[in-house]
Write a protein that holds these residues in place. Sequence first.
Motif: not given
Length: 81
Positions: A4-14, A28-34, A62-69
């Motif tokens: 299960k992966i959480l991705i921050t900045g999921a609404s951005g390009y990358v 399995q994803l949880k996606l978050v963004g502004r 299980d894993t966080v991929i932080h792409l928010a900026a």
Amino acid sequence: MTRKILITGASGYVGSYLSAHLQSKNYQLKLVGRSLVNRSCYEQITNLLDPKIWGNLLKDIDTVIHLAASAHVNKKMGAGY
């Protein structure tokens, strides 16, 4: 077992391309963004400093991929927009 992966900045390009790729691989994803985005498993977060929000979001992750900026910030807007 699927991670299960959480991705921050999921609404951005990358983030949008990475989340589409991982979904195609059946993660399995949880996606978050502004930004407000109409996608399954996506949640709009307007207050990144609220610990209650993160406690719920990180549950069973299980894993966080932080792409928010902050990208392409206009100097007139200031750093705290």
